[in-house]
Write a protein that holds these residues in place. Sequence first.
Motif, mmCIF file in Angstrom:
data_model
loop_
_atom_site.group_PDB
_atom_site.id
_atom_site.type_symbol
_atom_site.label_atom_id
_atom_site.label_comp_id
_atom_site.label_asym_id
_atom_site.label_seq_id
_atom_site.Cartn_x
_atom_site.Cartn_y
_atom_site.Cartn_z
ATOM 1 N N GLU A 211 27.086 15.787 -28.523
ATOM 2 C CA GLU A 211 27.288 14.166 -28.244
ATOM 3 C C GLU A 211 27.037 14.233 -26.544
ATOM 4 N N VAL A 212 26.363 12.982 -26.183
ATOM 5 C CA VAL A 212 26.196 12.835 -24.724
ATOM 6 C C VAL A 212 27.178 11.431 -24.354
ATOM 7 N N ILE A 213 27.484 11.528 -23.194
ATOM 8 C CA ILE A 213 28.605 10.469 -22.641
ATOM 9 C C ILE A 213 27.936 10.115 -21.150
ATOM 10 N N SER A 214 28.075 8.770 -20.979
ATOM 11 C CA SER A 214 27.720 8.405 -19.611
ATOM 12 C C SER A 214 28.701 8.419 -18.611
ATOM 13 N N ASP A 219 23.678 10.286 -17.917
ATOM 14 C CA ASP A 219 24.180 10.810 -19.346
ATOM 15 C C ASP A 219 24.210 12.257 -19.266
ATOM 16 N N HIS A 221 26.232 15.917 -21.039
ATOM 17 C CA HIS A 221 26.700 16.624 -22.314
ATOM 18 C C HIS A 221 28.115 16.417 -22.295
ATOM 19 N N ALA A 222 28.524 15.619 -23.322
ATOM 20 C CA ALA A 222 30.008 15.336 -23.171
ATOM 21 C C ALA A 222 31.165 16.417 -22.907
#
Length: 644
Positions: A211-214, A219, A221-222
């Motif tokens: 998952e990726v997070i802002s 962006d 990598h979470a």
Amino acid sequence: MELWAVFPPLFGFLMAFLFGKQMGDKGAQLVTCAGIITAAFVSCMLFVEVIYGNDGHGDPRTVHLMTWMASGAFAIDWSLRVDQLSVVMMCVVNIVSACVHVYSVGYMSHDKCKARFMAYLSLFTFAMLMLVTADNLLQLFFGWEGVGVASYLLIGFWNHKDSANAAAIKAFVVNRVGDFGLALGVFAAFVLFGTVQFDAMFALAPEKANEVISFLGIDIHAITLVALLLFMGAMGKSAQLGLHTWLPDAMEGPTPVSALIHAATMVTAGVFLVARMSPVFEYAPDALLAVTLVGAATAFVAATIGMTQFDIKRVIAYSTMSQLGYMFFALGVGAYPAAIFHLMTHAFFKALLFLGAGSVIHAMSDEQDMRKMGGIWKMIPTTYVLMWIGSLALAGVPFFAGFYSKDIILEAAYADHTWFGVLAYYMGIAAAIMTAFYSTRLLFMTFHGKPRAEKKVMDHVHESPSVMLTPLMILGVGAVFSGWFFYEKFVGHHPMWGDSIRGMDAIDAAHHVPYWVKKLPIAAGTLGLVLGWVFYLRYTSLPGKFVKAFKPVHTLLFNKWFFDELYTALFVKPSFALGKLSWASDRNIVDGLGPDGVAKASRGVGRILSRFQSGYVFQYAFVMMIGLIAIVSWFYFKMTNGQG
């Protein structure tokens, strides 16, 4: 039973802090020492149950105490997580803290505030126990901040000294930088996993791996973001390079504080955090790369500084920073059990060294400069022998505790077969040479050679009382035997960790490295010991010649790579300048036009009106006439305008 391992220090703190005057110094010392000794004894019983219980398979458990927070679907329980990792930390914290408490009875015998000091020690211990038994990140954060507050109180305990106050503030502020990252990490973990409870996060980690997070409009990598933010908190608390400047200054606190902070409690919190979150870090290879590089750099840089310092406590403090670097690059290559193993052995020999240094300082009438010592080993033979034990364990000499734990870290780094793992291995070897060198330097400058102290100081040199030496002997036993005794359980072929931490593959690989990889650390330590003997016992003129020959390098290392000066120029001075600008703006604009301006105008009007209060009847009649003319004129103009 779990409650008796955690809450007696809290009880001791409350009793000594609230009723210290009524109980007296001896009563406060008794209740705090009894509380921590009880917790240490019960922790050892829990260790046996959790590690060896259930027919040798281990018996971890979680004890629910209460619901702490509940808001809609969000609920946080207050629980005590007693698994293999927690119970090791509980034993380390409570045993070392018990030794420090008992030692403090003798060391602080001339202090006027013994009850308050003992209360702070117990508060510190309880906060650390809350941290290591946490079942979720929020509870861990509570213990984390509690440790920070207690360390502030202990470092600045001698508040009549400006240097102690400054050191306490510095430790608090620098740690706030790391704690800000930790807080963001907790928030990011909740956003990613929807929970901050450990088991729930660990179960969700595999499916959240991609998952990726802002973050800040980028962006990322979470899991890597979560891991890096948590590591930022670990860097502050464990004094890793960049956020390490508070650690040497913390020596301004009493010596028992130095032992407690630098051995088993505060500085190991970051190592524990990364190890606890190992199921998450395993899915963040870039974060592990950062952990490895920071740890290796810390181990190397701290060792270079330690070779040049003359304050006996600062030398040991930089050795702590260096050994923490070893622990972190072990974490970075996935050898989490090796990091915890070194944490445990390091707690024994580093607490021994600090308390031994305190015994030397006690004997030398509070002198800490090694240049003013020497020739005292026959006068304090017990302290001398115990300091040798601690130093040999620190240097990684075979059959002492540090040998087993440091070597498995270096072997795991090489076995990682990555460029950063191999780099960490060789930087660790270089740090091992320097560690052995400054360990023997400390011993020879402190105990051997001709006496360099004043005659009145030398006449006063005496061995410490048994209340101070007994804790040293207990720690000495740990410094000798803990590595050999627990090697198989911690990092052997059948480790005890269960599901509490990851890293068994890295440990297995470490057992199969080439022969020379295993023996090079021994050669490095031997080289350092020999160099220390040559420079500070056999040819004592060599250090001065080397300083002259390599003056720029020595200046860099002696001034601690100028980190303090750099931070002063980049952060401290601009902050003060901004503060002065804000103060001037507040004084001249906000206050000048606001409350102060209104008050000034009121005083001016008042002074003008006061001139009419002269006491002369003709002046009052004149004022009344003017007032009458003004009123008549007002009515006249109003009537005129109305008719117009």
